[in-house]
Every structure is written in structure tokens, then in C-alpha cells.
Design a protein around this motif. Sequence first.
Motif, short mmCIF file in Angstrom:
data_model
loop_
_atom_site.label_atom_id
_atom_site.label_comp_id
_atom_site.label_asym_id
_atom_site.label_seq_id
_atom_site.Cartn_x
_atom_site.Cartn_y
_atom_site.Cartn_z
N LYS A 24 -53.55 -13.21 -37.79
CA LYS A 24 -55.01 -13.58 -37.60
C LYS A 24 -55.84 -14.09 -38.77
CE LYS A 24 -54.82 -10.80 -33.39
NZ LYS A 24 -55.10 -9.40 -32.94
N SER A 25 -55.07 -14.04 -39.96
CA SER A 25 -55.90 -14.56 -41.23
C SER A 25 -56.20 -16.03 -41.16
CB SER A 25 -55.02 -14.39 -42.33
OG SER A 25 -54.68 -13.06 -42.48
N SER A 26 -57.08 -16.48 -41.93
CA SER A 26 -57.55 -17.67 -41.91
C SER A 26 -56.52 -18.66 -42.15
CB SER A 26 -58.44 -18.07 -42.93
OG SER A 26 -58.23 -17.75 -44.09
N HIS A 27 -56.24 -20.10 -41.90
CA HIS A 27 -55.11 -20.87 -42.12
C HIS A 27 -55.14 -21.53 -43.41
CE1 HIS A 27 -53.26 -20.82 -38.03
NE2 HIS A 27 -54.11 -20.31 -38.00
N LYS A 28 -54.49 -21.99 -44.15
CA LYS A 28 -54.70 -22.62 -45.58
C LYS A 28 -53.94 -24.01 -45.13
CE LYS A 28 -56.39 -19.22 -47.54
NZ LYS A 28 -57.98 -19.29 -47.77
N LYS A 29 -54.67 -24.89 -45.92
CA LYS A 29 -54.06 -26.30 -45.91
C LYS A 29 -53.21 -26.62 -46.97
CE LYS A 29 -58.03 -28.19 -43.20
NZ LYS A 29 -59.01 -29.18 -43.16
N THR A 30 -53.33 -25.76 -48.02
CA THR A 30 -52.37 -25.78 -49.34
C THR A 30 -51.45 -24.78 -49.63
OG1 THR A 30 -54.24 -25.44 -50.82
CG2 THR A 30 -53.80 -27.76 -50.21
N LEU A 31 -50.73 -24.71 -50.36
CA LEU A 31 -49.94 -23.63 -50.68
C LEU A 31 -50.58 -22.98 -51.98
CD1 LEU A 31 -46.38 -25.16 -51.15
CD2 LEU A 31 -46.97 -23.24 -49.58
N ALA A 32 -51.24 -23.42 -52.75
CA ALA A 32 -52.07 -22.78 -53.66
C ALA A 32 -53.37 -23.68 -54.03
CB ALA A 32 -50.99 -22.62 -54.85
N ALA A 33 -54.05 -22.79 -54.80
CA ALA A 33 -55.41 -23.53 -55.09
C ALA A 33 -54.63 -24.25 -56.39
CB ALA A 33 -56.60 -22.46 -55.48
N ILE A 94 -49.54 -18.11 -49.54
CA ILE A 94 -48.17 -19.08 -48.98
C ILE A 94 -47.82 -18.86 -47.46
CG2 ILE A 94 -45.87 -19.54 -49.27
CD1 ILE A 94 -46.16 -18.97 -52.47
N ILE A 95 -47.76 -17.39 -47.41
CA ILE A 95 -47.53 -17.13 -45.82
C ILE A 95 -48.65 -17.56 -44.93
CG2 ILE A 95 -47.47 -15.04 -44.33
CD1 ILE A 95 -46.03 -13.67 -46.74
N LYS A 96 -50.04 -17.53 -45.29
CA LYS A 96 -51.25 -18.20 -44.40
C LYS A 96 -50.92 -19.70 -44.38
CE LYS A 96 -54.69 -14.86 -45.79
NZ LYS A 96 -55.64 -14.47 -46.76
N TYR A 97 -50.26 -20.25 -45.41
CA TYR A 97 -50.13 -21.78 -45.24
C TYR A 97 -48.84 -21.89 -44.15
CZ TYR A 97 -47.76 -26.37 -46.34
OH TYR A 97 -47.50 -27.51 -46.37
N ILE A 98 -47.95 -21.00 -44.04
CA ILE A 98 -46.86 -20.97 -43.23
C ILE A 98 -47.33 -20.67 -41.69
CG2 ILE A 98 -44.72 -19.85 -42.39
CD1 ILE A 98 -44.20 -19.49 -45.45
N ASN A 99 -48.56 -20.14 -41.68
CA ASN A 99 -48.88 -19.88 -40.37
C ASN A 99 -49.51 -21.16 -39.74
OD1 ASN A 99 -49.92 -18.40 -38.17
ND2 ASN A 99 -51.76 -17.61 -39.37
N SER A 100 -50.08 -21.98 -40.46
CA SER A 100 -50.59 -23.26 -40.09
C SER A 100 -49.79 -24.35 -40.17
CB SER A 100 -51.96 -23.79 -40.86
OG SER A 100 -51.30 -23.97 -42.19
#
Length: 170
Positions: A24-33, A94-100
Motif C-alpha cells: 500500500k506504499s506509494s509507487h516509485k518510478k525509479t530505483l533510487a534518487a 527498490i521494493i516500492k519500485y518493484i510494486n509499480s
Amino acid sequence: MEDSMFISQSKYAKGLVKKFGLEKSSHKKTLAATHVKLTKDGQGEDVDQSLYRSMIGSLLYLTTSRPDITFAVGVCARYQSAPKASHLLQVKRIIKYINSTSDYGILYTHDTNSSLVGYCDVDWAGDVIEQKCPQLNEMPGKNNMNRVENVIANLTALMAQQVTNTTTRD
């Protein structure tokens, strides 16, 4: 596409995200800042080592079908012996990126008109510790080459090996 094969671990990826409670966390478009560089972070707050190692192990398994996360996971894996809050934060990203991107995978095609394209990161992927790209080691017998030529030679050899392995399975 009858002459292709798509490999994806989407079910595993979704399970990984759920396992660590980040579905349920926010999705990330990139792996890292782009401005963040991981270091040993000697002053940082210690985190649960077994949780961190479990996350890294799960991510390493996923890299078999997700080359897009391989470098970032490899950098985070360096800090398994003494993980800090900054390292855990990066692994969670990284896991949030995988979520998206859980449906991502690898598409292998059989095409006679293939071309090899290589890319070189000028700052060696921002590696502030060793100042080198850990995935590409020096090739034996190529000591007279400069670093960029060495990377290109390594990429060519790795891609040729991959093509050989793929075509011998058909």
C-alpha cells in the motif's frame, strides 16, 4: 511472437512486496534518487540485520528476471554485515519500485538481425567506495586497454555468451 520467450516473476514480485508490507506504499518510478550515494554510514542508526538480509535475499532471487534492479540490489547487498537506516530506506525504495513494475521481465527473441548496443556510465554508477563498476571485471590479457575499451570488451563478451546460451537451448 512465435519466436520469442518472455520470462517474468510477477507473482513472486507481488508476493515479495506483500511479504515486507509495502503493497500500500506509494509507487516509485525509479530505483533510487539520483542525488543519493550509499556509503557505510558509520554514524547511522542500526537496523534489524535479519530483516535486511531477508529483503536482500528476496531481491537477489528476483534479479534473475529483472536486470533493471541488479546493480541497485548489488550495491545494497554490500551492507548486509552492518545495515543502517539509510540502507534499509534504499532497499524499501527498490521494493516500492518493484510494486509499480511487478509485470516487468525479460523478452528473448530469435532474430537474425540482432544488434549489440552497450552503454557506459561515466561515473561508474556513482560508486563512491571503490570507484569502479563491480559487474564488469578486468578481462585477462587486456591490460593494455583503457577502462572504456575494457567495459566495451566485457559487454561484448557477456552478450556473446548470453546469445550462445540462448541459441543452444532451442
